[in-house]
Design a protein around this motif. Structure first.
Motif, PDB file in Angstrom:
ATOM      1  N   GLU A  24      43.678  52.185  49.138  1.00  0.00           N
ATOM      2  CA  GLU A  24      44.812  52.901  48.562  1.00  0.00           C
ATOM      3  C   GLU A  24      46.115  52.102  48.620  1.00  0.00           C
ATOM      4  OE1 GLU A  24      45.089  56.641  50.548  1.00  0.00           O
ATOM      5  OE2 GLU A  24      43.088  57.269  49.902  1.00  0.00           O
ATOM      6  N   ASP A  25      46.124  50.999  49.356  1.00  0.00           N
ATOM      7  CA  ASP A  25      47.351  50.241  49.567  1.00  0.00           C
ATOM      8  C   ASP A  25      47.581  49.091  48.606  1.00  0.00           C
ATOM      9  OD1 ASP A  25      48.028  51.816  51.767  1.00  0.00           O
ATOM     10  OD2 ASP A  25      46.870  50.542  53.132  1.00  0.00           O
ATOM     11  N   SER A  26      46.557  48.731  47.838  1.00  0.00           N
ATOM     12  CA  SER A  26      46.714  47.541  46.999  1.00  0.00           C
ATOM     13  C   SER A  26      45.887  47.618  45.723  1.00  0.00           C
ATOM     14  CB  SER A  26      46.306  46.292  47.779  1.00  0.00           C
ATOM     15  OG  SER A  26      44.924  46.352  48.086  1.00  0.00           O
ATOM     16  N   VAL A  27      46.291  46.778  44.785  1.00  0.00           N
ATOM     17  CA  VAL A  27      45.564  46.591  43.536  1.00  0.00           C
ATOM     18  C   VAL A  27      45.355  45.090  43.386  1.00  0.00           C
ATOM     19  CG1 VAL A  27      45.681  46.777  41.025  1.00  0.00           C
ATOM     20  CG2 VAL A  27      46.580  48.613  42.453  1.00  0.00           C
ATOM     21  N   HIS A  28      44.153  44.699  43.002  1.00  0.00           N
ATOM     22  CA  HIS A  28      43.822  43.292  42.782  1.00  0.00           C
ATOM     23  C   HIS A  28      43.580  43.087  41.285  1.00  0.00           C
ATOM     24  CE1 HIS A  28      42.847  42.517  47.140  1.00  0.00           C
ATOM     25  NE2 HIS A  28      42.884  43.826  47.090  1.00  0.00           N
ATOM     26  N   TYR A  29      43.969  41.926  40.785  1.00  0.00           N
ATOM     27  CA  TYR A  29      43.756  41.635  39.372  1.00  0.00           C
ATOM     28  C   TYR A  29      43.812  40.126  39.165  1.00  0.00           C
ATOM     29  CZ  TYR A  29      48.903  41.541  39.476  1.00  0.00           C
ATOM     30  OH  TYR A  29      50.211  41.283  39.794  1.00  0.00           O
ATOM     31  N   ALA A  30      43.457  39.708  37.958  1.00  0.00           N
ATOM     32  CA  ALA A  30      43.523  38.293  37.594  1.00  0.00           C
ATOM     33  C   ALA A  30      44.583  38.125  36.508  1.00  0.00           C
ATOM     34  CB  ALA A  30      42.175  37.807  37.074  1.00  0.00           C
ATOM     35  N   VAL A  31      45.172  36.938  36.476  1.00  0.00           N
ATOM     36  CA  VAL A  31      46.129  36.584  35.424  1.00  0.00           C
ATOM     37  C   VAL A  31      45.695  35.253  34.839  1.00  0.00           C
ATOM     38  CG1 VAL A  31      48.534  36.043  34.874  1.00  0.00           C
ATOM     39  CG2 VAL A  31      48.014  37.784  36.589  1.00  0.00           C
ATOM     40  N   GLU A  32      45.635  35.208  33.517  1.00  0.00           N
ATOM     41  CA  GLU A  32      45.282  33.979  32.810  1.00  0.00           C
ATOM     42  C   GLU A  32      46.446  33.543  31.935  1.00  0.00           C
ATOM     43  OE1 GLU A  32      41.700  34.484  30.554  1.00  0.00           O
ATOM     44  OE2 GLU A  32      40.522  34.993  32.316  1.00  0.00           O
ATOM     45  N   LEU A  33      46.717  32.256  31.953  1.00  0.00           N
ATOM     46  CA  LEU A  33      47.710  31.649  31.061  1.00  0.00           C
ATOM     47  C   LEU A  33      46.960  30.825  30.035  1.00  0.00           C
ATOM     48  CD1 LEU A  33      50.295  30.250  33.657  1.00  0.00           C
ATOM     49  CD2 LEU A  33      50.191  32.543  32.644  1.00  0.00           C
ATOM     50  N   ARG A  34      47.371  30.940  28.779  1.00  0.00           N
ATOM     51  CA  ARG A  34      46.733  30.145  27.721  1.00  0.00           C
ATOM     52  C   ARG A  34      47.804  29.612  26.789  1.00  0.00           C
ATOM     53  NH1 ARG A  34      41.181  30.676  27.483  1.00  0.00           N
ATOM     54  NH2 ARG A  34      40.388  32.345  28.796  1.00  0.00           N
ATOM     55  N   ALA A  35      47.651  28.350  26.446  1.00  0.00           N
ATOM     56  CA  ALA A  35      48.521  27.674  25.484  1.00  0.00           C
ATOM     57  C   ALA A  35      47.711  26.500  24.949  1.00  0.00           C
ATOM     58  CB  ALA A  35      49.804  27.199  26.161  1.00  0.00           C
ATOM     59  N   PRO A  36      48.122  25.907  23.841  1.00  0.00           N
ATOM     60  CA  PRO A  36      47.367  24.748  23.345  1.00  0.00           C
ATOM     61  C   PRO A  36      47.224  23.695  24.443  1.00  0.00           C
ATOM     62  CG  PRO A  36      48.912  25.483  21.685  1.00  0.00           C
ATOM     63  CD  PRO A  36      49.216  26.275  22.938  1.00  0.00           C
ATOM     64  N   GLY A  37      46.003  23.381  24.803  1.00  0.00           N
ATOM     65  CA  GLY A  37      45.721  22.382  25.832  1.00  0.00           C
ATOM     66  C   GLY A  37      45.790  22.893  27.256  1.00  0.00           C
ATOM     67  N   LEU A  38      46.003  24.200  27.444  1.00  0.00           N
ATOM     68  CA  LEU A  38      46.128  24.747  28.797  1.00  0.00           C
ATOM     69  C   LEU A  38      45.371  26.059  28.926  1.00  0.00           C
ATOM     70  CD1 LEU A  38      47.572  24.856  31.650  1.00  0.00           C
ATOM     71  CD2 LEU A  38      49.264  26.305  30.507  1.00  0.00           C
ATOM     72  N   THR A  39      44.576  26.147  29.950  1.00  0.00           N
ATOM     73  CA  THR A  39      43.980  27.409  30.383  1.00  0.00           C
ATOM     74  C   THR A  39      44.033  27.399  31.904  1.00  0.00           C
ATOM     75  OG1 THR A  39      42.470  27.471  28.498  1.00  0.00           O
ATOM     76  CG2 THR A  39      41.930  28.865  30.378  1.00  0.00           C
ATOM     77  N   ALA A  40      44.664  28.415  32.470  1.00  0.00           N
ATOM     78  CA  ALA A  40      44.767  28.514  33.929  1.00  0.00           C
ATOM     79  C   ALA A  40      44.535  29.968  34.317  1.00  0.00           C
ATOM     80  CB  ALA A  40      46.137  28.048  34.405  1.00  0.00           C
ATOM     81  N   ARG A  41      43.920  30.167  35.464  1.00  0.00           N
ATOM     82  CA  ARG A  41      43.616  31.524  35.913  1.00  0.00           C
ATOM     83  C   ARG A  41      43.817  31.633  37.422  1.00  0.00           C
ATOM     84  NH1 ARG A  41      39.760  35.977  34.333  1.00  0.00           N
ATOM     85  NH2 ARG A  41      39.103  36.944  36.286  1.00  0.00           N
ATOM     86  N   ALA A  42      44.463  32.722  37.817  1.00  0.00           N
ATOM     87  CA  ALA A  42      44.581  33.072  39.228  1.00  0.00           C
ATOM     88  C   ALA A  42      43.781  34.351  39.431  1.00  0.00           C
ATOM     89  CB  ALA A  42      46.035  33.288  39.624  1.00  0.00           C
ATOM     90  N   ASP A  43      42.767  34.290  40.273  1.00  0.00           N
ATOM     91  CA  ASP A  43      41.942  35.457  40.578  1.00  0.00           C
ATOM     92  C   ASP A  43      42.498  36.167  41.799  1.00  0.00           C
ATOM     93  OD1 ASP A  43      39.811  35.303  38.642  1.00  0.00           O
ATOM     94  OD2 ASP A  43      39.160  33.496  39.690  1.00  0.00           O
ATOM     95  N   GLU A  44      42.219  37.428  41.881  1.00  0.00           N
ATOM     96  CA  GLU A  44      42.576  38.263  43.023  1.00  0.00           C
ATOM     97  C   GLU A  44      44.048  38.178  43.424  1.00  0.00           C
ATOM     98  OE1 GLU A  44      40.102  39.200  46.238  1.00  0.00           O
ATOM     99  OE2 GLU A  44      38.316  38.392  45.271  1.00  0.00           O
ATOM    100  N   VAL A  45      44.905  38.313  42.430  1.00  0.00           N
ATOM    101  CA  VAL A  45      46.323  38.513  42.706  1.00  0.00           C
ATOM    102  C   VAL A  45      46.429  39.912  43.303  1.00  0.00           C
ATOM    103  CG1 VAL A  45      48.588  38.738  41.641  1.00  0.00           C
ATOM    104  CG2 VAL A  45      46.976  37.026  40.794  1.00  0.00           C
ATOM    105  N   VAL A  46      47.291  40.092  44.282  1.00  0.00           N
ATOM    106  CA  VAL A  46      47.388  41.377  44.972  1.00  0.00           C
ATOM    107  C   VAL A  46      48.763  41.987  44.761  1.00  0.00           C
ATOM    108  CG1 VAL A  46      47.238  42.566  47.190  1.00  0.00           C
ATOM    109  CG2 VAL A  46      45.781  40.582  46.743  1.00  0.00           C
ATOM    110  N   ALA A  47      48.769  43.258  44.359  1.00  0.00           N
ATOM    111  CA  ALA A  47      49.998  44.052  44.294  1.00  0.00           C
ATOM    112  C   ALA A  47      49.885  45.121  45.375  1.00  0.00           C
ATOM    113  CB  ALA A  47      50.143  44.696  42.918  1.00  0.00           C
TER     114      ALA A  47
END
Length: 151
Positions: A36-59
């Motif tokens: 009940e104290d947190s939410v986990h999620y992933a964030v992906e960045l995309r641009a020409p020539g770039l793909t990056a992902r952070a898994d298990e970001v915590v809010a």
């Protein structure tokens, strides 16, 4: 422009596309909650020539999350001077915002998973949105995503 969409497995997500270059985008996806104290999620960045992902970001529920930061930006649709910024408690994600003439907000999304680890990495993209309606829509979409609600 933002959109709420489901992925291949129909899980909810939010995509933020740059109005200047729609191939530049940020995706919030794979939300889950272990308690009940947190939410986990992933964030992906995309641009020409770039793909990056952070898994298990915590809010954490007791921290200031991303939605109130975006809400303040949307409320100041007439603009502001300088840069405003927000980051997760552990620094995995940072968002900085600037206002430019013509009523547009530049959001620079920076991923820096494991900021204290040797050999860590950083990736950033900037999305430009209209200061009024697009920022308000983004705020609503992020708030629903973090709460696990359908709009």
């Amino acid at each position: 422009m933002t959109s709420r969409d489901g992925g291949i497995d129909d899980k909810p997500g939010v995509t933020i596309r740059c109005q200047d270059n729609p191939s530049v985008r940020v995706e919030f996806c794979d939300r889950f909650s272990l308690d009940e104290d947190s939410v986990h999620y992933a964030v992906e960045l995309r641009a020409p020539g770039l793909t990056a992902r952070a898994d298990e970001v915590v809010a954490w529920i007791w921290d200031s999350d991303l939605a109130p930061f975006l809400e303040e930006l949307a409320e100041d649709y007439r603009g502001w001077d300088g840069e405003r910024s927000w980051q997760t408690n552990d620094g995995d994600i940072m968002v900085s915002a600037v206002f430019r003439a013509g009523g547009h907000v530049g959001l620079t999304w920076t991923l820096r998973p494991w900021p204290e680890a040797a050999g860590g990495w950083t990736a950033s993209v900037t999305t430009w949105l209209e200061a009024g309606e697009q920022m308000a829509s983004l705020t609503s979409d992020i708030r629903h995503f973090l709460a696990g609600e359908q709009p």
